[in-house]
Scaffold this active site. Sequence first.
Site, PDB file in Angstrom:
ATOM      1  N   ASP A  97     -42.019 -31.883   5.193  1.00 18.85           N
ATOM      2  CA  ASP A  97     -42.372 -31.472   3.580  1.00 18.85           C
ATOM      3  C   ASP A  97     -41.022 -31.665   2.869  1.00 18.85           C
ATOM      4  O   ASP A  97     -40.209 -30.670   2.126  1.00 18.85           O
ATOM      5  CB  ASP A  97     -42.754 -29.806   3.364  1.00 18.85           C
ATOM      6  CG  ASP A  97     -43.126 -29.838   1.978  1.00 18.85           C
ATOM      7  OD1 ASP A  97     -43.694 -30.725   1.584  1.00 18.85           O
ATOM      8  OD2 ASP A  97     -43.730 -28.603   1.718  1.00 18.85           O
ATOM      9  N   HIS A 134     -44.700 -26.077  -7.828  1.00 17.97           N
ATOM     10  CA  HIS A 134     -44.276 -26.348  -6.466  1.00 17.97           C
ATOM     11  C   HIS A 134     -44.998 -27.315  -5.634  1.00 17.97           C
ATOM     12  O   HIS A 134     -46.107 -27.098  -5.353  1.00 17.97           O
ATOM     13  CB  HIS A 134     -44.675 -24.697  -5.860  1.00 17.97           C
ATOM     14  CG  HIS A 134     -44.097 -24.762  -4.291  1.00 17.97           C
ATOM     15  ND1 HIS A 134     -44.531 -23.647  -3.419  1.00 17.97           N
ATOM     16  CD2 HIS A 134     -43.184 -25.347  -3.626  1.00 17.97           C
ATOM     17  CE1 HIS A 134     -44.085 -23.798  -2.385  1.00 17.97           C
ATOM     18  NE2 HIS A 134     -43.138 -24.802  -2.638  1.00 17.97           N
ATOM     19  N   ASN A 157     -36.289 -28.089   0.423  1.00 14.00           N
ATOM     20  CA  ASN A 157     -36.249 -28.699   1.920  1.00 14.00           C
ATOM     21  C   ASN A 157     -35.504 -29.879   1.772  1.00 14.00           C
ATOM     22  O   ASN A 157     -36.253 -31.076   1.805  1.00 14.00           O
ATOM     23  CB  ASN A 157     -37.961 -29.011   2.077  1.00 14.00           C
ATOM     24  CG  ASN A 157     -38.569 -27.818   3.136  1.00 14.00           C
ATOM     25  OD1 ASN A 157     -37.940 -26.538   3.269  1.00 14.00           O
ATOM     26  ND2 ASN A 157     -39.350 -28.092   3.751  1.00 14.00           N
ATOM     27  N   PRO A 214     -40.062 -18.274  -6.796  1.00 11.74           N
ATOM     28  CA  PRO A 214     -41.316 -17.789  -6.987  1.00 11.74           C
ATOM     29  C   PRO A 214     -41.842 -16.455  -6.292  1.00 11.74           C
ATOM     30  O   PRO A 214     -41.092 -16.231  -5.126  1.00 11.74           O
ATOM     31  CB  PRO A 214     -42.106 -18.886  -6.560  1.00 11.74           C
ATOM     32  CG  PRO A 214     -41.314 -19.508  -5.743  1.00 11.74           C
ATOM     33  CD  PRO A 214     -39.721 -19.365  -5.882  1.00 11.74           C
ATOM     34  N   GLY A 215     -42.648 -15.766  -6.747  1.00 13.65           N
ATOM     35  CA  GLY A 215     -43.284 -14.679  -6.207  1.00 13.65           C
ATOM     36  C   GLY A 215     -44.610 -15.158  -5.790  1.00 13.65           C
ATOM     37  O   GLY A 215     -44.690 -16.324  -5.601  1.00 13.65           O
ATOM     38  N   HIS A 267     -36.545 -19.148  -1.198  1.00 15.94           N
ATOM     39  CA  HIS A 267     -37.376 -20.082  -2.048  1.00 15.94           C
ATOM     40  C   HIS A 267     -38.410 -19.099  -2.643  1.00 15.94           C
ATOM     41  O   HIS A 267     -39.716 -19.647  -2.984  1.00 15.94           O
ATOM     42  CB  HIS A 267     -37.734 -21.334  -1.309  1.00 15.94           C
ATOM     43  CG  HIS A 267     -38.717 -21.338  -0.601  1.00 15.94           C
ATOM     44  ND1 HIS A 267     -38.814 -20.127   0.656  1.00 15.94           N
ATOM     45  CD2 HIS A 267     -39.738 -22.349  -0.213  1.00 15.94           C
ATOM     46  CE1 HIS A 267     -39.795 -20.799   1.374  1.00 15.94           C
ATOM     47  NE2 HIS A 267     -40.454 -21.670   1.084  1.00 15.94           N
TER      48      HIS A 267
END
Length: 476
Positions: free
Chosen positions: A116, A265, A353, A380-381, A404
């Site tokens: 990724d 994302h 990444n 982010p949550g 992250h």
Amino acid sequence: MSKSAPTPGKPAKIERIVAALARQGLAVSRTGSVWTLARPERADTPRAEVLLPDGFPLSSKAAVQLERFASATHPAGGTVVAARATPDFHAGARVPVGAVVATSPDMLVPEAIGTDINCGMRLHVVDLDYERFLAAKPKLVASLRGDLLLGTRDLPMDYRSLRALYRAGAPAWLEQVRATPLGRMALADCEQIETELERCYELGSFEGSTTWFRGGEREIIRDPCLGTPGGGNHFVEIQVVDAILDGRMAHAWGVRQGQLAFMVHSGSRAVGVAVGEHWRERARDLWPTGLAHPSSGVFAVHGEAAKAYLEAMSTAANYGAVNRLLLAELVRLRLREHYGDLAAPLVWDGPHNLVSRERGLNVHRKGATPARAGEPVLIPGSMGQPSYLMVGLGSEHWLASASHGAGRALTRHRARHLDERDAGLAGVECIALHAERLREEAPAAYKDIAPVIDVQVEAGIVGPVARMRPLLTFKA
């Protein structure tokens, strides 16, 4: 006796984990929020450190995975200089998520990045009040459902723009798109996109290559992956800025309380998979003949092979950066279609990444976000918890890296079996094509984001700037 008290005669869970790791030769110690992992018999291997909030368990599987990467070497030279892990640390397929490994400049570990490549986050803010947003929300949802999930995004590309994307990334791609704008990109403000390139962490530290380009030379190509979020925990989310935590920094970045925001994302999709899988096998094949394979199972590359990997990785990184840009542009164009001429400027785009060359070292980040001094950091949550805009503080000890996200608390398999009452989906609005995606990514499948943020602030890694609450999430 309280429920949290250990049963008499039975070791506490963490004691059992430490004992299990000791049986595998891994010594574990803790000072405050920092866990240290070491193999006493390997004095030349750097100790790995993990930052965890109180109450967060240390994953034994992830700990073993991290130590394996800390011990990576190559017979021709090259070592790991430092190994760290962020608070969303958890086991991956082969590599722990939340790992940051710095190697000497002559060595790389392709598997430390995986498939990724250049997965990352992108945040835009929108001057649109909530009531006005609600008025046209059904039309917006229908449009974005088509663009993001059903393949109606209309992003044909001239083959020259795609070749430029692979070779030299977003600037070269945009130059070609401006010459031949097609589909939705004919409606885009390319001048704004160009100025926003300055708000990206990097557009590739290394040159890419058209070797990985599979589109042929048809005049017009419809790439099946460009402009798509992908599976896993990738998403596109509309949010509201519900708290400003550092007024000076927020003002400098154009962020105000009450604004809408959207966060993307995603990564390099099929190109990253092709590069990552190829180099996982290639690193093994290139291991010097006659020498035993590393006991850790981690294969590093050195010299010309390392340069070749960087070129391949950068090609996928170029693709991932443009993919995120296009996803954001699809959202921005639909917002303008339904709400009028909105600027919706970019706040930041950053990877989690990727290998970056920093202070003369190759810093491998696997599910970890660069947190350089003064630069934005996006954490982010879950779709039921807030996301945070932070400012990096450039902590050298933590390799200028932050988490992250919060990290998974449950595997996707376990999350699918959550009782509906326990999944945390009440009040969550998520648009997805398959019901199991909602369970896999349910808020209960993730750890609490608040202590993850707090422990990194206390460690001097990041400072808080703004908090965003999720309104609407798209999961492919």
